[in-house]
Design an enzyme around this catalytic site. Structure first.
Site, PDB file in Angstrom:
ATOM      1  N   HIS A 100     -13.480   0.530   0.348  1.00  0.00           N
ATOM      2  CA  HIS A 100     -12.959   1.570  -0.500  1.00  0.00           C
ATOM      3  C   HIS A 100     -13.625   1.619  -1.733  1.00  0.00           C
ATOM      4  O   HIS A 100     -14.043   0.919  -2.155  1.00  0.00           O
ATOM      5  CB  HIS A 100     -11.381   1.549  -0.687  1.00  0.00           C
ATOM      6  CG  HIS A 100     -10.414   1.508   0.599  1.00  0.00           C
ATOM      7  ND1 HIS A 100     -10.319  -0.040   1.046  1.00  0.00           N
ATOM      8  CD2 HIS A 100      -9.624   1.903   1.115  1.00  0.00           C
ATOM      9  CE1 HIS A 100      -9.458   0.170   1.923  1.00  0.00           C
ATOM     10  NE2 HIS A 100      -8.995   1.334   1.899  1.00  0.00           N
ATOM     11  N   ASP A 103     -12.279  -0.541  -4.439  1.00  0.00           N
ATOM     12  CA  ASP A 103     -12.334  -2.035  -4.150  1.00  0.00           C
ATOM     13  C   ASP A 103     -13.563  -2.537  -4.846  1.00  0.00           C
ATOM     14  O   ASP A 103     -13.365  -3.765  -5.560  1.00  0.00           O
ATOM     15  CB  ASP A 103     -12.573  -2.602  -2.487  1.00  0.00           C
ATOM     16  CG  ASP A 103     -11.646  -1.800  -1.626  1.00  0.00           C
ATOM     17  OD1 ASP A 103     -10.442  -1.773  -1.891  1.00  0.00           O
ATOM     18  OD2 ASP A 103     -11.823  -1.689  -0.433  1.00  0.00           O
ATOM     19  N   HIS A 270      -1.410  -1.784  13.389  1.00  0.00           N
ATOM     20  CA  HIS A 270      -0.826  -0.288  13.438  1.00  0.00           C
ATOM     21  C   HIS A 270      -0.282   0.105  14.720  1.00  0.00           C
ATOM     22  O   HIS A 270       0.657   0.850  14.937  1.00  0.00           O
ATOM     23  CB  HIS A 270      -1.801   0.858  12.770  1.00  0.00           C
ATOM     24  CG  HIS A 270      -2.376   0.245  11.601  1.00  0.00           C
ATOM     25  ND1 HIS A 270      -3.286   1.363  11.078  1.00  0.00           N
ATOM     26  CD2 HIS A 270      -2.028  -0.540  10.544  1.00  0.00           C
ATOM     27  CE1 HIS A 270      -3.510   0.892   9.594  1.00  0.00           C
ATOM     28  NE2 HIS A 270      -2.577  -0.366   9.407  1.00  0.00           N
ATOM     29  N   ASP A 295     -10.201  -1.957  13.559  1.00  0.00           N
ATOM     30  CA  ASP A 295      -9.497  -2.930  12.525  1.00  0.00           C
ATOM     31  C   ASP A 295      -9.004  -4.016  13.101  1.00  0.00           C
ATOM     32  O   ASP A 295      -7.932  -3.937  13.777  1.00  0.00           O
ATOM     33  CB  ASP A 295      -8.735  -2.076  11.430  1.00  0.00           C
ATOM     34  CG  ASP A 295      -9.572  -1.434  10.375  1.00  0.00           C
ATOM     35  OD1 ASP A 295     -11.120  -1.456  10.552  1.00  0.00           O
ATOM     36  OD2 ASP A 295      -9.019  -0.869   9.343  1.00  0.00           O
TER      37      ASP A 295
HETATM   38  C1  XUL Z   1      -3.987   0.047   5.602  1.00  0.00           C
HETATM   39  C2  XUL Z   1      -5.375   0.029   6.267  1.00  0.00           C
HETATM   40  C3  XUL Z   1      -6.384   0.663   5.441  1.00  0.00           C
HETATM   41  C4  XUL Z   1      -7.514   1.055   6.024  1.00  0.00           C
HETATM   42  C5  XUL Z   1      -8.558   1.652   5.225  1.00  0.00           C
HETATM   43  O1  XUL Z   1      -2.802  -0.113   6.229  1.00  0.00           O
HETATM   44  O2  XUL Z   1      -5.524  -0.288   7.493  1.00  0.00           O
HETATM   45  O3  XUL Z   1      -6.796  -0.480   5.021  1.00  0.00           O
HETATM   46  O4  XUL Z   1      -8.110   0.531   6.992  1.00  0.00           O
HETATM   47  O5  XUL Z   1      -8.077   2.705   4.293  1.00  0.00           O
HETATM   48 CO    CO Z   2      -7.170  -0.452   8.699  1.00  0.00          CO
END
Ligand code: XUL
Ligand code: CO
Length: 437
Positions: A100, A103, A270, A295
């Site tokens: 980000h 960061d 998630h 992710d």
């Molecule tokens: C938050 C998350 C973030 C995104 C990028 O839960 O997963 O880190 O991957 O903003």
């Molecule tokens: Co994420």
């Protein structure tokens, strides 16, 4: 000055290795289905967790020992940290990283000062990318930490928050392009709501779509050709996030004319927060042509929040890789370790153990998935289960040759449907185990 003087490049030593700083399965150039492992897996290190994670939680401050961090978050400190980050990623042997904007560089007192800070650190990132060959998988903007975004960014009731977020994403896109980023992620942050009494949902959804269109338009204007991704998360920080899951996100993208520009970035933890499995989310996205990036992390079965742990379960990684292979593999996307070491794992060396474990688990998952595909027994069992669609009325329905009247006629003549056959779930599970042990 090395930040990790006791660690040399992590090497593949094979399954019998007891060296904790070696790979037992991840052998980057080994071919699987004719392609090197590193190109299947496209590992990425998440800057925010690995280099900015402090170990703080709601009950106490950070615990992490990070000798390279100065007492305050200055630009000089951020530049030093960037060099450390690249030493780490290079020794680990991951080909990508993600960040980000906030960061990598500290915010200043004004937007102009903040942009200047970012430019200074981006220069270092660019130098380090060139030195090491490590690439940017995707960039993103943090539109959730600063208090100005307390009501959200694109979905805020405060138009100035929208405008600030637009300026921030404009800069983040420029920087991502400058660094040759292969993608750009929209994660909702605070794009959702806590209470419907004070919320105009339709207006907020329209604003979110408008914001994404502005980003797509600007990317085209500056010639950024990376892939956009939308990352679903059902809750946290808000109670109702608009980007709940793959199905909700894909509906949103289609409804607002964004489908051709944006794919999905699916995160394991998630998915589980949404009451799904990650393989469900990936298969749903893949089936609709939206599978983009992953992710890679895991939650905890006993905890109901986003614990962002490193994945070490080879059933999990095998399931993920099986879906990825089914839809033709990762192209622009990768496996980004959006995962953090535990608060109690406070030493720098723990960062290596965490990533090595995740990479090995995914390498093993890839091999299991490839073995399942090579053998074909599982695919044949699935095909057999749907055999009634291969010929006769099933094939005719799929070919669009029937309506309700003709199907009624068919059934009136037959009198009753053909008997069902067992789903054999337990047998399927046992067959999968043939490739695991
Ligand atoms: C938050 C998350 C973030 C995104 C990028 O839960 O997963 O880190 O991957 O903003
Ligand atoms: Co994420």
């Amino acid at each position: 000055m090395s930040a990790f003087p006791d660690v040399s490049t992590i090497k593949y030593e094979g399954p019998d290795s007891k060296n904790p700083l070696a790979f037992r399965c991840y052998n980057q150039d080994e071919l699987v289905e004719g392609k090197p492992m590193k190109d299947h897996l496209r590992f990425s290190v998440a800057y925010w967790h690995t280099f900015r994670g402090t170990g703080s939680d709601p009950f106490g401050p950070g615990t992490m020992l990070r000798p390279w961090e100065g007492p305050t978050d200055t630009v000089e400190n951020a530049m030093r940290r960037a060099r450390v980050a690249f030493e780490f990623i290079e020794k680990l042997g991951a080909p990508f990283y993600c960040f980000h904007d906030r960061d990598v560089a500290p915010e200043g007192a004004t937007l102009a000062e903040t942009n200047k800070n970012l430019d200074a650190v981006v220069k270092v990132l660019k130098e380090e990318q060139r030195r090491t060959g490590i690439k940017l998988l995707w960039g993103t903007a943090n539109l959730f930490s600063n208090p100005r975004y307390m009501h959200g960014a694109a979905t805020s009731c405060n138009a100035d928050a929208f405008a600030f977020a637009a300026a921030q994403v404009k800069k983040a896109l420029e920087v991502t392009k400058e660094l040759g980023g292969a993608g750009y992620v929209f994660w909702g942050g605070r794009e959702g709501y806590q209470c419907l009494w004070n919320t105009d949902m339709k207006r907020e959804l329209d604003h979110l779509a408008a914001f994404m269109h502005l980003a797509v338009d600007y990317a085209q204007r500056i010639g950024f050709t990376g892939q956009f991704y939308f990352e679903p998360k059902p809750k946290e920080p808000t109670k109702h996030q608009y980007d709940f899951d793959s199905a909700a996100c894909i509906n949103f993208l289609r409804a607002y004319g964004l489908a051709e520009h944006v794919k999905m970035n699916i995160e394991t933890n998630h998915a589980t927060l949404a009451g799904h499995s990650v393989e469900h989310e990936l298969d749903y996205a893949g089936s609709q042509g939206f599978l983009g990036s992953v992710d890679a992390n895991t939650g905890d079965l006993l905890l109901g929040w986003d614990t962002d742990q490193f994945p070490t379960d080879i059933y999990l990684t095998a399931k993920i890789m099986l879906v990825i292979l089914k839809y033709g593999g990762l192209t622009t996307g990768g496996l980004n370790f959006d995962a953090k070491v535990r608060r109690e794992s406070f030493e720098p060396i723990d960062l290596f153990y965490a990533h090595i474990g995740g990479m090995d688990a995914f390498a093993k998952g890839l091999k299991i998935a490839a073995a399942i595909r090579a053998d074909g027994a599982l695919a044949k069992m699935v095909a057999d289960r749907y055999a009634s669609w291969q010929s006769g009325v099933g094939a005719e329905i799929e070919a669009g040759r029937h309506g309700f009247e003709s199907l009624e006629k068919y059934m009136l003549a037959k009198g009753e449907a053909a008997p069902n056959q067992s789903g054999r779930q337990e047998l399927f599970e046992n067959v999968v185990n043939r490739y695991v042990f």
